[in-house]
Design a protein around this motif. Structure first.
Motif, PDB file in Angstrom:
ATOM      1  N   ARG A 181      -6.822  -9.956   0.840  1.00 43.42           N
ATOM      2  CA  ARG A 181      -6.178  -9.148   1.862  1.00 43.42           C
ATOM      3  C   ARG A 181      -5.134  -8.241   1.231  1.00 43.42           C
ATOM      4  N   THR A 182      -5.020  -7.052   1.768  1.00 44.26           N
ATOM      5  CA  THR A 182      -4.032  -6.102   1.278  1.00 44.26           C
ATOM      6  C   THR A 182      -3.186  -5.603   2.434  1.00 44.26           C
ATOM      7  N   ALA A 183      -1.924  -5.303   2.130  1.00 43.39           N
ATOM      8  CA  ALA A 183      -1.052  -4.693   3.130  1.00 43.39           C
ATOM      9  C   ALA A 183      -1.425  -3.227   3.280  1.00 43.39           C
ATOM     10  N   GLY A 184      -0.887  -2.587   4.309  1.00 47.93           N
ATOM     11  CA  GLY A 184      -1.200  -1.177   4.507  1.00 47.93           C
ATOM     12  C   GLY A 184      -0.143  -0.471   5.328  1.00 47.93           C
ATOM     13  N   LEU A 185      -0.113   0.839   5.220  1.00 53.90           N
ATOM     14  CA  LEU A 185       0.728   1.666   6.073  1.00 53.90           C
ATOM     15  C   LEU A 185      -0.109   2.185   7.214  1.00 53.90           C
ATOM     16  N   GLY A 186       0.398   2.048   8.422  1.00 53.92           N
ATOM     17  CA  GLY A 186      -0.295   2.600   9.559  1.00 53.92           C
ATOM     18  C   GLY A 186      -0.148   4.104   9.611  1.00 53.92           C
ATOM     19  N   CYS A 236      14.357   3.810   5.072  1.00 52.98           N
ATOM     20  CA  CYS A 236      15.022   2.835   5.932  1.00 52.98           C
ATOM     21  C   CYS A 236      13.993   1.819   6.400  1.00 52.98           C
ATOM     22  N   LEU A 237      14.295   0.549   6.230  1.00 53.93           N
ATOM     23  CA  LEU A 237      13.445  -0.531   6.733  1.00 53.93           C
ATOM     24  C   LEU A 237      13.959  -0.956   8.100  1.00 53.93           C
ATOM     25  N   VAL A 238      13.085  -0.929   9.093  1.00 57.79           N
ATOM     26  CA  VAL A 238      13.449  -1.311  10.459  1.00 57.79           C
ATOM     27  C   VAL A 238      12.556  -2.470  10.882  1.00 57.79           C
ATOM     28  N   GLY A 239      13.152  -3.636  11.087  1.00 60.97           N
ATOM     29  CA  GLY A 239      12.355  -4.812  11.417  1.00 60.97           C
ATOM     30  C   GLY A 239      12.866  -5.538  12.635  1.00 60.97           C
ATOM     31  N   ALA A 282       8.162 -10.108   3.417  1.00 57.77           N
ATOM     32  CA  ALA A 282       9.075  -9.335   2.574  1.00 57.77           C
ATOM     33  C   ALA A 282       8.327  -8.683   1.425  1.00 57.77           C
ATOM     34  N   ALA A 283       7.350  -9.395   0.869  1.00 57.92           N
ATOM     35  CA  ALA A 283       6.550  -8.812  -0.212  1.00 57.92           C
ATOM     36  C   ALA A 283       5.772  -7.599   0.281  1.00 57.92           C
ATOM     37  N   ASP A 284       5.255  -7.677   1.510  1.00 64.69           N
ATOM     38  CA  ASP A 284       4.525  -6.534   2.072  1.00 64.69           C
ATOM     39  C   ASP A 284       5.466  -5.359   2.352  1.00 64.69           C
ATOM     40  N   ALA A 285       6.703  -5.657   2.776  1.00 66.58           N
ATOM     41  CA  ALA A 285       7.686  -4.590   2.984  1.00 66.58           C
ATOM     42  C   ALA A 285       8.015  -3.912   1.661  1.00 66.58           C
ATOM     43  N   ASP A 286       8.122  -4.704   0.615  1.00 66.69           N
ATOM     44  CA  ASP A 286       8.395  -4.161  -0.711  1.00 66.69           C
ATOM     45  C   ASP A 286       7.235  -3.274  -1.177  1.00 66.69           C
ATOM     46  N   ALA A 317      12.936  -7.077   6.440  1.00 66.14           N
ATOM     47  CA  ALA A 317      13.692  -5.859   6.126  1.00 66.14           C
ATOM     48  C   ALA A 317      14.936  -6.189   5.317  1.00 66.14           C
ATOM     49  N   LEU A 318      15.654  -7.222   5.727  1.00 68.86           N
ATOM     50  CA  LEU A 318      16.865  -7.614   5.013  1.00 68.86           C
ATOM     51  C   LEU A 318      16.547  -8.108   3.603  1.00 68.86           C
ATOM     52  N   ARG A 319      15.497  -8.882   3.462  1.00 70.09           N
ATOM     53  CA  ARG A 319      15.142  -9.434   2.150  1.00 70.09           C
ATOM     54  C   ARG A 319      14.663  -8.332   1.202  1.00 70.09           C
ATOM     55  N   ALA A 320      13.881  -7.367   1.725  1.00 67.58           N
ATOM     56  CA  ALA A 320      13.332  -6.303   0.886  1.00 67.58           C
ATOM     57  C   ALA A 320      14.284  -5.124   0.738  1.00 67.58           C
TER      58      ALA A 320
END
Length: 254
Positions: A9-14, A107-110, A87-91, A118-121
């Motif tokens: 599985r891979t993360a993605g940007l919508g 800006c990370l908005v979670g 957090a890894a996916d946010a990174d 968001a806070l961790r990344a």
């Protein structure tokens, strides 16, 4: 992004919310909620909440600045302990913004577990600001390390929490903010009195606050007086700032 033929599985940007700018000057990554432990795929319904409303408002308000707003699609629904998958996916998503758009502020908005992500990344080198809405944060445990805050040094941080939240404990986000404030003066926290986890009762005010804060952090716009005061005030004042009813109705940016 779907599962690849290898089964990995891979993360993605919508797809960007609103018209994607011709020249991108900054980016917002929307991190939806999740679960504490789960190997299941994320539910698309989770993204259709407060964070989506804020994303649409940011895309409109930041159009002239070239703001790109993208939801993040996680690989898994769960944080899953030390793996900290969200957090890894946010990174990864912040890396992808740099690859696509170059050296632009992010800006990370979670929301919920996405707020923790968001806070961790937030320590990613491209990130200059973080917004955590009703963040899920772990219970304090003397046998386990505390949720880290040092990665937020040099970032501007906003935490918003309803005082009647029965899913994520607002007291835990206050304690986190108090520790983060020691490492970084640019931390503020707003309390939405009588509102619950979804912040439905004061959604317009929360969205206006988020837009005000993000445009200030990414593009240097002057923020509203309540945000200025919250950032400048020592604990606990700036970390228990009440979000006034009607915030944003007469908001003017300079």
């Amino acid at each position: 992004m779907g599962q690849q033929a290898t089964g990995v599985r891979t993360a993605g940007l919508g797809v960007a919310i609103g018209p994607e700018p011709m020249s991108v000057g900054g980016a917002v990554l929307l991190l939806p909620g999740g679960e504490e432990v789960s190997a299941r795929r994320p539910s698309p319904v989770r993204a259709l909440t407060l964070i989506r409303s804020l994303g649409r408002a940011l895309a409109r308000a930041g159009r002239a600045e070239g703001l790109a707003v993208h939801p993040v699609h996680y690989r898994y629904r769960g944080w899953n302990g030390s793996e900290a998958r969200l957090a890894a996916d946010a990174d990864w998503a912040a890396d992808e913004v740099v690859r696509r758009y170059g050296d632009v502020p992010v800006c990370l908005v979670g929301v919920d577990m996405g707020g923790r992500a968001a806070l961790r990344a937030g320590g990613h080198e491209a990130v200059n600001s973080v917004v955590a809405l009703a963040p899920w944060l772990p219970e304090e445990d003397v046998a386990a390390p505390a949720e880290p805050v040092k990665q937020l040094a040099g970032r501007r941080v906003l935490i918003v929490h309803g005082t009647n939240d029965e899913r994520t404990d607002p007291e835990l986000s206050f304690r986190f903010a108090a520790r983060a404030k020691k490492a970084n003066r640019e931390v503020c926290r707003f309390e939405v009195h009588s509102d619950g986890h979804g912040l439905h009762g004061h959604r317009a005010e929360v969205v206006s606050l988020g837009v005000d804060f993000v445009l200030g952090a990414l593009f240097g716009h002057r923020v509203s007086r309540p945000v200025e005061d919250a950032l400048a005030a020592p604990p606990p004042i700036g970390l228990r700032m009440p979000l006034a009813a009607g915030f944003g109705r007469s908001l003017k940016r300079r």
